[in-house]
Design an enzyme around this catalytic site. Structure first.
Site, PDB file in Angstrom:
ATOM      1  CB  VAL A  11      47.829  18.642  30.907  1.00  0.00           C
ATOM      2  CG1 VAL A  11      49.234  18.277  30.448  1.00  0.00           C
ATOM      3  CG2 VAL A  11      47.303  19.793  30.068  1.00  0.00           C
ATOM      4  CB  THR A 123      51.578  26.479  30.833  1.00  0.00           C
ATOM      5  OG1 THR A 123      50.985  25.588  29.876  1.00  0.00           O
ATOM      6  CG2 THR A 123      51.932  27.798  30.175  1.00  0.00           C
ATOM      7  NE  ARG A 155      42.771  21.831  19.163  1.00  0.00           N
ATOM      8  CZ  ARG A 155      42.166  21.491  18.030  1.00  0.00           C
ATOM      9  NH1 ARG A 155      41.337  22.335  17.431  1.00  0.00           N
ATOM     10  NH2 ARG A 155      42.346  20.296  17.489  1.00  0.00           N
ATOM     11  CG  PHE A 253      42.307  30.674  17.428  1.00  0.00           C
ATOM     12  CD1 PHE A 253      42.098  30.744  18.791  1.00  0.00           C
ATOM     13  CD2 PHE A 253      42.624  29.447  16.869  1.00  0.00           C
ATOM     14  CE1 PHE A 253      42.227  29.618  19.593  1.00  0.00           C
ATOM     15  CE2 PHE A 253      42.746  28.309  17.654  1.00  0.00           C
ATOM     16  CZ  PHE A 253      42.551  28.403  19.018  1.00  0.00           C
ATOM     17  CG  LEU A 254      40.624  35.541  12.110  1.00  0.00           C
ATOM     18  CD1 LEU A 254      40.674  35.860  10.616  1.00  0.00           C
ATOM     19  CD2 LEU A 254      40.811  36.826  12.906  1.00  0.00           C
ATOM     20  CG  HIS A 255      35.290  31.610  14.677  1.00  0.00           C
ATOM     21  ND1 HIS A 255      34.609  31.545  13.492  1.00  0.00           N
ATOM     22  CD2 HIS A 255      36.242  30.651  14.626  1.00  0.00           C
ATOM     23  CE1 HIS A 255      35.121  30.567  12.754  1.00  0.00           C
ATOM     24  NE2 HIS A 255      36.119  30.019  13.429  1.00  0.00           N
ATOM     25  N   GLY A 261      37.882  32.554  27.246  1.00  0.00           N
ATOM     26  CA  GLY A 261      37.876  32.133  28.646  1.00  0.00           C
ATOM     27  C   GLY A 261      38.720  30.881  28.752  1.00  0.00           C
ATOM     28  CB  CYS A 264      45.114  27.746  28.570  1.00  0.00           C
ATOM     29  SG  CYS A 264      45.352  26.049  29.129  1.00  0.00           S
ATOM     30  CE  LYS A 267      46.969  28.091  33.601  1.00  0.00           C
ATOM     31  NZ  LYS A 267      48.283  28.005  32.990  1.00  0.00           N
TER      32      LYS A 267
HETATM   33  P1  NAD Z   1      44.302  20.379  36.462  1.00  0.00           P
HETATM   34  O1  NAD Z   1      43.997  21.314  37.539  1.00  0.00           O
HETATM   35  O2  NAD Z   1      43.212  19.728  35.674  1.00  0.00           O
HETATM   36  O3  NAD Z   1      45.200  19.169  37.020  1.00  0.00           O
HETATM   37  C1  NAD Z   1      46.255  19.333  37.904  1.00  0.00           C
HETATM   38  C2  NAD Z   1      46.301  18.096  38.804  1.00  0.00           C
HETATM   39  O4  NAD Z   1      47.534  18.103  39.529  1.00  0.00           O
HETATM   40  C3  NAD Z   1      45.204  18.045  39.846  1.00  0.00           C
HETATM   41  O5  NAD Z   1      44.504  16.819  39.723  1.00  0.00           O
HETATM   42  C4  NAD Z   1      45.936  18.126  41.185  1.00  0.00           C
HETATM   43  O6  NAD Z   1      45.314  17.389  42.222  1.00  0.00           O
HETATM   44  C5  NAD Z   1      47.281  17.553  40.805  1.00  0.00           C
HETATM   45  N1  NAD Z   1      48.397  17.907  41.687  1.00  0.00           N
HETATM   46  C6  NAD Z   1      48.758  19.135  42.132  1.00  0.00           C
HETATM   47  N2  NAD Z   1      49.871  19.034  42.896  1.00  0.00           N
HETATM   48  C7  NAD Z   1      50.226  17.716  42.914  1.00  0.00           C
HETATM   49  C8  NAD Z   1      51.279  16.990  43.508  1.00  0.00           C
HETATM   50  N3  NAD Z   1      52.226  17.578  44.232  1.00  0.00           N
HETATM   51  N4  NAD Z   1      51.320  15.660  43.332  1.00  0.00           N
HETATM   52  C9  NAD Z   1      50.387  15.039  42.600  1.00  0.00           C
HETATM   53  N5  NAD Z   1      49.365  15.670  42.008  1.00  0.00           N
HETATM   54  C10 NAD Z   1      49.287  16.998  42.155  1.00  0.00           C
HETATM   55  O7  NAD Z   1      45.292  21.157  35.492  1.00  0.00           O
HETATM   56  P2  NAD Z   1      45.443  20.992  33.896  1.00  0.00           P
HETATM   57  O8  NAD Z   1      44.358  21.712  33.193  1.00  0.00           O
HETATM   58  O9  NAD Z   1      45.715  19.573  33.568  1.00  0.00           O
HETATM   59  O10 NAD Z   1      46.776  21.851  33.656  1.00  0.00           O
HETATM   60  C11 NAD Z   1      48.046  21.385  34.049  1.00  0.00           C
HETATM   61  C12 NAD Z   1      49.094  22.253  33.395  1.00  0.00           C
HETATM   62  O11 NAD Z   1      49.048  22.087  31.970  1.00  0.00           O
HETATM   63  C13 NAD Z   1      48.909  23.758  33.641  1.00  0.00           C
HETATM   64  O12 NAD Z   1      50.174  24.356  33.726  1.00  0.00           O
HETATM   65  C14 NAD Z   1      48.214  24.228  32.378  1.00  0.00           C
HETATM   66  O13 NAD Z   1      48.444  25.575  32.097  1.00  0.00           O
HETATM   67  C15 NAD Z   1      48.858  23.346  31.339  1.00  0.00           C
HETATM   68  N6  NAD Z   1      48.047  23.135  30.140  1.00  0.00           N
HETATM   69  C16 NAD Z   1      46.705  22.927  30.253  1.00  0.00           C
HETATM   70  C17 NAD Z   1      45.939  22.686  29.108  1.00  0.00           C
HETATM   71  C18 NAD Z   1      44.453  22.464  29.214  1.00  0.00           C
HETATM   72  O14 NAD Z   1      43.785  22.531  28.183  1.00  0.00           O
HETATM   73  N7  NAD Z   1      43.903  22.220  30.397  1.00  0.00           N
HETATM   74  C19 NAD Z   1      46.555  22.652  27.841  1.00  0.00           C
HETATM   75  C20 NAD Z   1      47.943  22.831  27.778  1.00  0.00           C
HETATM   76  C21 NAD Z   1      48.673  23.075  28.931  1.00  0.00           C
END
Ligand code: NAD
Length: 436
Positions: A11, A123, A155, A253-255, A261, A264, A267
């Site tokens: 993200v 999130t 996504r 989302f109806l597949h 998994g 997101c 959890k």
């Molecule tokens: P991720 O694990 O890919 O990335 C998190 C990053 O944060 C890591 O690189 C980690 O080293 C870094 N980090 C942690 N603590 C830190 C700090 N104190 N200082 C600097 N860097 C730090 O996570 P993600 O998938 O990008 O998800 C991030 C958030 O976004 C989550 O809350 C997730 O639920 C939400 N989100 C994710 C998605 C998705 O598709 N992955 C979509 C929407 C929302």
């Protein structure tokens, strides 16, 4: 505008890069030195279509840079986004682990020198933005700042397009000043008339969980129906089509498949149901979706076992696809992590292939044999499982696969193939919610 993004994962990296594409000056921070060094050298740590080019263009234009130093990133920043991970707590109780968010808040606090908006993009459960505010004030009582919530809906696999052309932007704020800063940041979306939902902190935080849980419920609903289809001789693909063409329902989302998994839905549904219970208002529909999802995975394992004559012992299984969905290398909570170890535990040998997920999968499932391509995975297999519907698996040379296999079971857990096509090649078709 000058923006700092804390956390350069799926993200943070996409958001930061897209903000720089909007024309803002962005500094992305991560505490993972290797990741930052790689990015500085032009190496993208994740597989996300289109991201490498966009990072390169904006880094060359000096609008996008990377550092491990929050202080450097926050220099003159008008907004700092928290985009760190919020995984399920290690205690295993389903709550979101907010330690990374709170640690980031603490670090931010000591670097606030002038007014800044501290925006939660991760999130996070209802109440987190207020807790971030409390932490910052505790660390730096003189800090001038507002907190805001700006949940992200991108996504993986389509992240750039989702960020650049979102269905909506949700902003939770307490002050007009913070709203104005966020409106300025997203102003480039004005041209494409992106709706903005501006609300309070709590509502913005809840919109994200409520949306993810709704989609998880929709998936679990069709998965639950897939079991009934198998019992009564109905076809879930036609069923979903017949339902989805109704505009009130919609076909997305109806597949039916092996259960959801990814990093997101699993959890976020758990964390939402915990929040709801804690407030004396359990969300029973979300709880049911979680339960259906784990039983769907168990049902897939059972299905594979039955096809193999009741026992996996001594059988060779080819698995095509390991990531939780196509177009990502993200292995977090991938269905393969539940299904394959269960088969191996009962004596199966698994040979797998995935176009982008194998490097990560090897760390998590070293007991699997990894193949260079889909066909070598199928060599001498008693059964082939299509687990992730990557494009390159959608037009497989089935005659070649049939010749290479020992058995003839083609287990299509994504209903990606027409059963007749598989039968015509002399293979046995087993889908989800369809007649064999
Ligand atoms: P991720 O694990 O890919 O990335 C998190 C990053 O944060 C890591 O690189 C980690 O080293 C870094 N980090 C942690 N603590 C830190 C700090 N104190 N200082 C600097 N860097 C730090 O996570 P993600 O998938 O990008 O998800 C991030 C958030 O976004 C989550 O809350 C997730 O639920 C939400 N989100 C994710 C998605 C998705 O598709 N992955 C979509 C929407 C929302």
């Amino acid at each position: 505008m000058r923006i700092a993004v804390i956390g350069t994962g799926y993200v943070g990296l996409v958001s930061g890069t897209c903000f720089s594409e909007f024309g803002h000056d962005v500094v992305c921070v991560d505490k993972d030195e290797k990741k930052i060094q790689a990015l500085k050298n032009g190496k993208i740590p994740i597989y996300e279509p289109g991201l490498d080019d966009m990072v390169k263009i904006n880094a060359e234009a000096k609008r996008l840079s990377f550092t491990t130093d929050i202080g450097e990133a926050m220099e003159d920043a008008e907004a700092v986004f928290i985009a760190v991970g919020t995984p399920t707590s290690r205690r295993g109780d389903g709550y979101a682990d907010l330690s990374y968010v709170y640690a980031a808040a603490k670090e931010i606090a000591s670097h606030i020198k002038k007014y800044v908006v501290v925006v939660d993009k991760s999130t996070v459960p209802v109440g987190t933005a207020r807790e971030v505010k409390r932490i910052i004030l505790g660390e730096n009582p003189k800090a001038t700042f507002d907190v805001a919530s700006n949940p992200e809906f991108l996504r993986e696999g389509a992240a750039i397009d989702d960020f650049m052309r979102p269905d909506r932007v949700v902003i939770g704020v307490e002050t007009e000043k913070a709203e104005e800063v966020l409106r300025q940041i997203y102003k480039p979306l004005y041209l494409i008339e992106t709706p903005m939902v501006v609300t309070n902190l709590e509502t913005a935080e809840l919109i994200k969980y409520a949306s993810n849980a709704f989609l998880a419920v929709k998936i679990s609903y069709i998965n639950d129906l897939s079991g009934l289809c198998e019992k009564v001789g109905a076809d879930v693909v036609s069923l979903a089509k017949g339902m989805g063409l109704d505009n009130r329902i919609g076909k997305k989302f109806l597949h039916a498949g092996p259960g959801y998994g990814g990093s997101c839905f699993p959890k976020d549904t758990l964390a939402l149901s915990k929040t709801a219970k804690d407030h004396g208002n359990p969300l029973r529909i979300v709880e049911a979706a979680i339960e259906v999802n784990s039983s769907q995975k168990a049902r897939m394992i059972q299905k594979i076992r039955e096809i193999l004559g009741g026992s996996e012992a001594g059988k060779t299984i080819a698995c095509l696809g390991l990531t939780f969905k196509p177009e990502t290398d993200d292995m977090r909570e991938a269905q393969s992590l539940t299904i394959l170890p269960a088969l191996i535990e009962r004596g199966a040998k698994v040979k797998a292939h995935d176009p982008h997920g194998m490097a990560e999968a090897k760390k998590m499932m070293p007991e699997i044999e990894y193949a260079d391509d889909a066909y070598s995975a199928c060599e001498n297999a008693d059964a082939v499982i299509l687990l992730t519907e990557w494009n390159e698996y959608r037009a497989l040379d089935l005659s070649k696969i049939k010749k290479m296999m020992k058995g003839e079971a083609f287990i299509d857990l994504r209903n990606a193939y027409d059963p007749k096509t598989i039968h015509d090649k002399g293979l046995q078709y087993i889908g989800v919610g369809r007649r064999s």
